[in-house]
Design a protein around this motif. Structure first.
Motif, short mmCIF file in Angstrom:
data_model
loop_
_atom_site.label_atom_id
_atom_site.label_comp_id
_atom_site.label_asym_id
_atom_site.label_seq_id
_atom_site.Cartn_x
_atom_site.Cartn_y
_atom_site.Cartn_z
N UNK A 148 -10.26 0.63 4.01
CA UNK A 148 -9.94 0.36 2.60
C UNK A 148 -9.38 -1.06 2.44
N UNK A 149 -8.50 -1.47 3.34
CA UNK A 149 -7.94 -2.82 3.26
C UNK A 149 -9.05 -3.86 3.36
N UNK A 150 -10.01 -3.62 4.22
CA UNK A 150 -11.14 -4.55 4.34
C UNK A 150 -11.88 -4.67 3.01
N UNK A 151 -12.21 -3.52 2.43
CA UNK A 151 -12.98 -3.52 1.19
C UNK A 151 -12.18 -4.14 0.04
N UNK A 152 -10.86 -3.90 0.03
CA UNK A 152 -10.02 -4.41 -1.06
C UNK A 152 -9.75 -5.90 -0.94
N UNK A 153 -10.07 -6.50 0.19
CA UNK A 153 -9.88 -7.94 0.35
C UNK A 153 -8.61 -8.33 1.09
N UNK A 154 -7.94 -7.35 1.70
CA UNK A 154 -6.76 -7.66 2.52
C UNK A 154 -7.26 -7.90 3.94
N UNK A 155 -7.81 -9.08 4.16
CA UNK A 155 -8.50 -9.40 5.41
C UNK A 155 -8.03 -10.76 5.91
N UNK A 156 -8.49 -11.11 7.10
CA UNK A 156 -8.14 -12.42 7.66
C UNK A 156 -6.65 -12.51 7.92
N UNK A 157 -6.02 -13.56 7.39
CA UNK A 157 -4.59 -13.73 7.58
C UNK A 157 -3.77 -12.86 6.65
N UNK A 158 -4.40 -12.24 5.67
CA UNK A 158 -3.68 -11.38 4.73
C UNK A 158 -3.20 -10.12 5.44
N UNK A 159 -1.98 -9.71 5.12
CA UNK A 159 -1.41 -8.50 5.69
C UNK A 159 -0.89 -7.64 4.55
N UNK A 160 -0.52 -6.41 4.88
CA UNK A 160 0.01 -5.50 3.87
C UNK A 160 1.29 -4.87 4.37
N UNK A 200 0.85 -1.18 0.00
CA UNK A 200 0.00 0.00 0.00
C UNK A 200 0.89 1.24 0.00
N UNK A 201 0.73 2.07 -1.03
CA UNK A 201 1.51 3.31 -1.16
C UNK A 201 0.64 4.48 -0.71
N UNK A 202 1.18 5.31 0.19
CA UNK A 202 0.40 6.40 0.80
C UNK A 202 1.13 7.72 0.54
N UNK A 203 0.48 8.61 -0.17
CA UNK A 203 1.11 9.87 -0.56
C UNK A 203 1.11 10.88 0.59
N UNK A 204 1.79 12.00 0.37
CA UNK A 204 1.87 13.05 1.35
C UNK A 204 0.88 14.18 1.11
N UNK A 242 6.54 -2.57 -9.16
CA UNK A 242 6.27 -3.63 -8.19
C UNK A 242 4.97 -4.37 -8.51
N UNK A 243 4.00 -3.69 -9.12
CA UNK A 243 2.78 -4.38 -9.55
C UNK A 243 3.06 -5.42 -10.62
N UNK A 244 4.11 -5.21 -11.37
CA UNK A 244 4.48 -6.15 -12.44
C UNK A 244 5.60 -7.09 -12.02
N UNK A 245 5.92 -7.10 -10.75
CA UNK A 245 6.98 -7.99 -10.25
C UNK A 245 6.54 -8.70 -8.97
N UNK A 246 5.30 -9.20 -8.98
CA UNK A 246 4.89 -10.15 -7.97
C UNK A 246 4.15 -9.63 -6.77
N UNK A 247 3.62 -8.40 -6.84
CA UNK A 247 2.90 -7.85 -5.69
C UNK A 247 1.53 -7.31 -6.11
N UNK A 248 0.57 -7.41 -5.19
CA UNK A 248 -0.62 -6.56 -5.30
C UNK A 248 -0.22 -5.15 -4.90
N UNK A 249 -0.67 -4.16 -5.66
CA UNK A 249 -0.35 -2.77 -5.36
C UNK A 249 -1.64 -1.97 -5.22
N UNK A 250 -1.69 -1.19 -4.15
CA UNK A 250 -2.76 -0.21 -3.94
C UNK A 250 -2.09 1.13 -3.65
#
Length: 271
Positions: A82-94, A27-31, A46-54
């Motif tokens: 946002x993580x909940x809605x995006x599906x980063x839930x349960x055992x998933x972490x960011x 998860x990338x967070x701007x200033x 990073x989205x094209x090298x094995x990661x989900x990117x938000x």
């Protein structure tokens, strides 16, 4: 990608990739007064090298609707929603990657929900992130002048010209901030700066990070006049085992001034 978070549409840049539950999420967070586009090179790579990117647009910024949130604590609560809605839930972490104000949001999220954060990368960080009274007043009363001043302070004079012909790094950053003002005239810069100025949970966040043994990276610019390297010293010493990368020939806008160096630091850390 558009998500519905707390009753408003929220935009996240995903690098053109669909979410895959089996992949690690970044998860990338701007200033302040920015949007997701400041992470263009790093997030797409990073989205094209094995990661989900938000790469998020915070409320009231970029393509995300709603009022800008007035505290770092509220922004962290929003990010968890946002993580909940995006599906980063349960055992998933960011892993959270934040710049300037975004680095405080990442810190506060780790404080509130340390079990949901895998790693932290904090760019252009300072704690406390106090904003000069004169700049706060200018942001409130003359946002255009504040944008001019901050852009002057945020860039290193040796890196104004990009490798892209005709592209000026500082000019592009200034136009982005001006666009944020145009689409959200409700004193956005002052709201963001006030949130940074008032945040006081850094020490508690360090305790939470240490308790979960969350690997933490500080990426700092040697010529940063907004958040000098020494401004993160207290927090770095409080987070056990944290690492620091210092990037030369670079000011506060390090993701756009030295995009390849920032990407290299992130890739090595995330491995």
């Amino acid at each position: 990608m558009i998500y519905q978070v707390q009753g408003n549409p929220v935009y996240c840049y995903t690098g053109g990739k669909a979410f895959q539950a089996e992949l690690a999420t970044l998860v990338f967070i701007h200033g302040a007064q920015n949007d997701h586009s400041v992470w263009a090179l790093q997030s797409r790579y990073l989205a094209h090298h094995g990661y989900n990117v938000l790469a998020v647009d915070l409320p009231g910024h970029g393509r995300s609707a709603g009022n800008a949130l007035t505290s770092i604590e509220d922004m962290a609560t929003w990010l968890l929603a946002l993580l909940d809605v995006a599906g980063v839930v349960g055992e998933a972490k960011a892993s959270l990657i934040g710049h300037s104000m975004g680095s405080l949001i990442a810190l506060e999220t780790a404080r509130c929900a340390p079990d949901r954060v895998t790693k932290l990368a904090l760019l252009g960080n300072a704690y406390p992130m106090k904003v000069a009274d004169a700049l706060l007043t200018m942001a409130r009363d003359d946002e255009a002048a504040a944008i001019d001043m901050v852009n002057s302070w945020s860039h290193c004079t040796s890196t104004q010209q990009s490798a892209i012909p005709g592209f000026n790094v500082q000019g592009n950053a200034q136009r982005l901030m001006q666009r944020m003002s145009a689409i959200n005239p409700a004193q956005l810069f002052y709201t963001d700066f006030s949130a940074c100025n008032n945040y006081q949970q850094g020490e508690a966040a360090a305790v939470a990070i240490n308790s979960q043994q969350c690997p933490t990276l500080f990426v700092m610019a040697k010529q940063d006049r907004m958040t000098p390297v020494k401004a993160s010293a207290t927090l770095r010493s409080s987070i056990l085992g944290s690492k620091v990368v210092e990037i030369a020939n670079c000011g506060h806008s390090l993701m756009t001034e030295q995009p390849d160096a920032v990407l290299t630091a992130l890739v090595q850390f995330l491995k």
